[in-house]
Write a protein that holds these residues in place. Structure first.
Motif, PDB file in Angstrom:
ATOM      1  N   GLY A  63      57.255  -8.012  11.450  1.00 20.19           N
ATOM      2  CA  GLY A  63      56.527  -7.897  10.196  1.00 20.19           C
ATOM      3  C   GLY A  63      56.052  -6.494   9.874  1.00 20.19           C
ATOM      4  N   ALA A  64      56.341  -5.523  10.736  1.00 24.86           N
ATOM      5  CA  ALA A  64      55.924  -4.148  10.449  1.00 24.86           C
ATOM      6  C   ALA A  64      56.612  -3.666   9.175  1.00 24.86           C
ATOM      7  CB  ALA A  64      56.270  -3.230  11.615  1.00 24.86           C
ATOM      8  N   ALA A  65      55.863  -2.926   8.360  1.00 17.46           N
ATOM      9  CA  ALA A  65      56.400  -2.495   7.066  1.00 17.46           C
ATOM     10  C   ALA A  65      56.227  -0.996   6.897  1.00 17.46           C
ATOM     11  CB  ALA A  65      55.694  -3.246   5.938  1.00 17.46           C
ATOM     12  N   ILE A  66      57.349  -0.261   6.854  1.00 20.60           N
ATOM     13  CA  ILE A  66      57.278   1.182   6.613  1.00 20.60           C
ATOM     14  C   ILE A  66      56.689   1.438   5.225  1.00 20.60           C
ATOM     15  CG2 ILE A  66      59.647   1.299   5.764  1.00 20.60           C
ATOM     16  CD1 ILE A  66      57.651   3.987   7.701  1.00 20.60           C
ATOM     17  N   SER A  67      56.763   0.421   4.361  1.00 21.54           N
ATOM     18  CA  SER A  67      56.154   0.558   3.031  1.00 21.54           C
ATOM     19  C   SER A  67      54.653   0.791   3.148  1.00 21.54           C
ATOM     20  CB  SER A  67      56.425  -0.692   2.188  1.00 21.54           C
ATOM     21  OG  SER A  67      55.905  -1.849   2.818  1.00 21.54           O
ATOM     22  N   ASN A  68      54.063   0.389   4.285  1.00 21.14           N
ATOM     23  CA  ASN A  68      52.627   0.636   4.495  1.00 21.14           C
ATOM     24  C   ASN A  68      52.308   2.125   4.439  1.00 21.14           C
ATOM     25  OD1 ASN A  68      52.026  -2.040   4.716  1.00 21.14           O
ATOM     26  ND2 ASN A  68      51.592  -2.027   6.903  1.00 21.14           N
ATOM     27  N   VAL A  69      53.232   2.959   4.941  1.00 23.80           N
ATOM     28  CA  VAL A  69      52.998   4.403   4.930  1.00 23.80           C
ATOM     29  C   VAL A  69      52.978   4.916   3.490  1.00 23.80           C
ATOM     30  CG1 VAL A  69      53.811   6.643   5.733  1.00 23.80           C
ATOM     31  CG2 VAL A  69      54.086   4.637   7.195  1.00 23.80           C
ATOM     32  N   ILE A  70      53.921   4.432   2.672  1.00 19.07           N
ATOM     33  CA  ILE A  70      53.956   4.813   1.258  1.00 19.07           C
ATOM     34  C   ILE A  70      52.697   4.321   0.550  1.00 19.07           C
ATOM     35  CG2 ILE A  70      55.247   4.621  -0.902  1.00 19.07           C
ATOM     36  CD1 ILE A  70      56.807   6.097   1.226  1.00 19.07           C
ATOM     37  N   LYS A  71      52.327   3.068   0.820  1.00 21.15           N
ATOM     38  CA  LYS A  71      51.144   2.488   0.180  1.00 21.15           C
ATOM     39  C   LYS A  71      49.870   3.197   0.627  1.00 21.15           C
ATOM     40  CE  LYS A  71      53.168  -2.119  -0.371  1.00 21.15           C
ATOM     41  NZ  LYS A  71      53.214  -3.482   0.200  1.00 21.15           N
ATOM     42  N   PHE A  72      49.858   3.679   1.876  1.00 17.00           N
ATOM     43  CA  PHE A  72      48.697   4.414   2.370  1.00 17.00           C
ATOM     44  C   PHE A  72      48.472   5.666   1.529  1.00 17.00           C
ATOM     45  CE2 PHE A  72      46.710   7.722   4.876  1.00 17.00           C
ATOM     46  CZ  PHE A  72      45.606   7.080   5.419  1.00 17.00           C
ATOM     47  N   LEU A  73      49.555   6.396   1.267  1.00 16.38           N
ATOM     48  CA  LEU A  73      49.457   7.625   0.472  1.00 16.38           C
ATOM     49  C   LEU A  73      49.007   7.333  -0.956  1.00 16.38           C
ATOM     50  CD1 LEU A  73      52.741   9.342   1.707  1.00 16.38           C
ATOM     51  CD2 LEU A  73      50.406  10.045   2.266  1.00 16.38           C
ATOM     52  N   GLN A  74      49.360   6.143  -1.453  1.00 15.84           N
ATOM     53  CA  GLN A  74      48.941   5.757  -2.805  1.00 15.84           C
ATOM     54  C   GLN A  74      47.487   5.289  -2.822  1.00 15.84           C
ATOM     55  OE1 GLN A  74      51.875   2.757  -3.602  1.00 15.84           O
ATOM     56  NE2 GLN A  74      53.477   4.223  -4.165  1.00 15.84           N
ATOM     57  N   HIS A  75      47.101   4.506  -1.810  1.00 19.35           N
ATOM     58  CA  HIS A  75      45.747   3.939  -1.756  1.00 19.35           C
ATOM     59  C   HIS A  75      44.711   5.013  -1.431  1.00 19.35           C
ATOM     60  CE1 HIS A  75      42.875   0.633  -1.385  1.00 19.35           C
ATOM     61  NE2 HIS A  75      42.420   1.199  -0.276  1.00 19.35           N
ATOM     62  N   TYR A  76      45.040   5.874  -0.466  1.00 22.01           N
ATOM     63  CA  TYR A  76      44.139   6.966  -0.089  1.00 22.01           C
ATOM     64  C   TYR A  76      44.719   8.265  -0.670  1.00 22.01           C
ATOM     65  CZ  TYR A  76      42.397   3.464   3.202  1.00 22.01           C
ATOM     66  OH  TYR A  76      41.891   2.319   3.767  1.00 22.01           O
ATOM     67  N   HIS A  77      44.667   8.372  -1.997  1.00 20.20           N
ATOM     68  CA  HIS A  77      45.400   9.445  -2.681  1.00 20.20           C
ATOM     69  C   HIS A  77      44.829  10.833  -2.423  1.00 20.20           C
ATOM     70  CE1 HIS A  77      42.271   7.959  -5.468  1.00 20.20           C
ATOM     71  NE2 HIS A  77      42.141   9.226  -5.816  1.00 20.20           N
ATOM     72  N   GLN A  78      43.601  10.936  -1.897  1.00 21.58           N
ATOM     73  CA  GLN A  78      43.015  12.250  -1.624  1.00 21.58           C
ATOM     74  C   GLN A  78      43.300  12.715  -0.191  1.00 21.58           C
ATOM     75  OE1 GLN A  78      38.895  11.399  -2.790  1.00 21.58           O
ATOM     76  NE2 GLN A  78      39.175  12.752  -4.548  1.00 21.58           N
ATOM     77  N   VAL A  79      44.104  11.975   0.521  1.00 21.59           N
ATOM     78  CA  VAL A  79      44.374  12.286   1.921  1.00 21.59           C
ATOM     79  C   VAL A  79      45.121  13.615   2.059  1.00 21.59           C
ATOM     80  CG1 VAL A  79      46.631  11.159   2.116  1.00 21.59           C
ATOM     81  CG2 VAL A  79      45.114  11.209   4.078  1.00 21.59           C
TER      82      VAL A  79
END
Length: 320
Positions: free
Chosen positions: A219-235
């Protein structure tokens, strides 16, 4: 084991007496949260966690208490027990509750009703409805027996944080800084848990390498990395390219190989350069390719290579 090793490393790096740090896997963290808030979760703090094998045994023991039909063939009633356990585990990895699963199955039934001549659509809808009903029934049985499974550790924690604002606020105040290692191997439920604990304004760091993702089957999703950059956009993004383990010859070979996954890699999608530079000064031997007909043939070859190197005096057993 990995969490314990990290705990030892952090303990050595920190000044003596720094104890307000929690180091754990996602499942251990969820388990701690569920037990701390057991009353709100509807479990006792003494609830036992079932191993994967025990989950299958539990389903088999309650086989005739579950609303099974097509997935309990008369000639072999336990045939689909392990498959059912896998389906329910994947549902939990995707943060799908029994109610959501049932709603999905009902939508499929409505679609099937509008296509009465399509046998495949009707069969799929019927199968999904049975899976949804069995999923809900199995969760009720787990609660009655006061046991939880691997997936429940995260799913129940998620449910608590989403439905109890006071618990969410308590945990957000408790953890001022959050660090997640191997983020590319998180699944949807784990990322959702992270989003709740650490809102967009939080102090959060994740370490991720999409080229090392090995848990898609879980169930691991590389999309999580993309979504992380979108969700925490000031990172702030830092690309780590120094390698302390391998020689440059090995790193170059690995880079040529991983490029065959282009364009489905972060390096291409995000326009970054992930080529690694070896910190080891020695050139080292170039990688070679050896092909074998069986696993045992490979093992024999490896043993002979080690034996020859040790007997020649060039290497010690501990070098391998």
């Amino acid at each position: 084991k990995a969490a314990a090793e990290m705990e030892e490393r952090v303990d050595l790096l920190l000044p003596y007496g720094c104890t307000e740090i929690r180091l754990s896997t996602f499942h251990a963290f969820g388990d701690h949260l569920v037990r701390e808030c057991a009353l709100s979760a509807g479990f006792s703090a003494q609830a036992r966690v079932l191993s994967k094998a025990e989950q299958a045994v539990f389903l088999q023991q309650h086989l005739f208490e579950l609303p099974l039909g097509r997935f309990r063939p008369p000639q072999d009633p336990a045939r689909y027990v392990e498959a059912l356990a896998t389906v329910f585990a994947r549902a939990k990895d995707e943060a799908v509750s029994p109610e959501q699963f049932l709603a999905f199955a009902q939508r499929l039934e409505q679609e099937a009703a509008g296509q009465p001549d399509d046998v495949l659509v009707r069969e799929r809808a019927a199968s999904m409805m049975e899976l949804a009903q069995v999923y809900a029934a199995s969760q009720r049985l787990l609660r009655t027996a006061n046991v939880i499974d691997f997936g429940d550790q995260v799913l129940l924690a998620l449910h608590l944080l989403e439905h109890h604002p006071e618990i969410l606020e308590q945990y957000r105040r408790r953890y001022h800084y959050v660090l997640v290692d191997e983020f590319q191997d998180t699944n949807f439920a784990q990322f959702r848990l992270l989003q709740l604990i650490a809102p967009p304004s939080a102090n959060i760091t994740v370490v991720a390498d999409d080229d090392q993702s090995i848990y898609k089957w879980r169930g691991a999703a590389i999309s999580n990395v993309i979504k992380f950059l979108q969700h925490y956009h000031q990172v702030r993004r830092i690309v780590l390219t120094q390698n302390f383990r391998s020689t440059q010859a090995i790193l170059d070979c690995a880079y040529r190989l991983i490029r065959f996954n282009d364009p489905d890699r972060l390096e291409v999608r995000e326009g970054i350069d992930k080529r690694l530079t070896a910190m080891k000064v020695q050139e080292g031997q170039s990688p070679t390719l050896a092909v074998f007909d069986t696993v045992s043939s490979e093992a024999d070859w490896v043993a002979r290579q080690i034996q020859a190197a040790v007997e020649s005096g060039l290497r010690r057993p501990g070098d391998f």
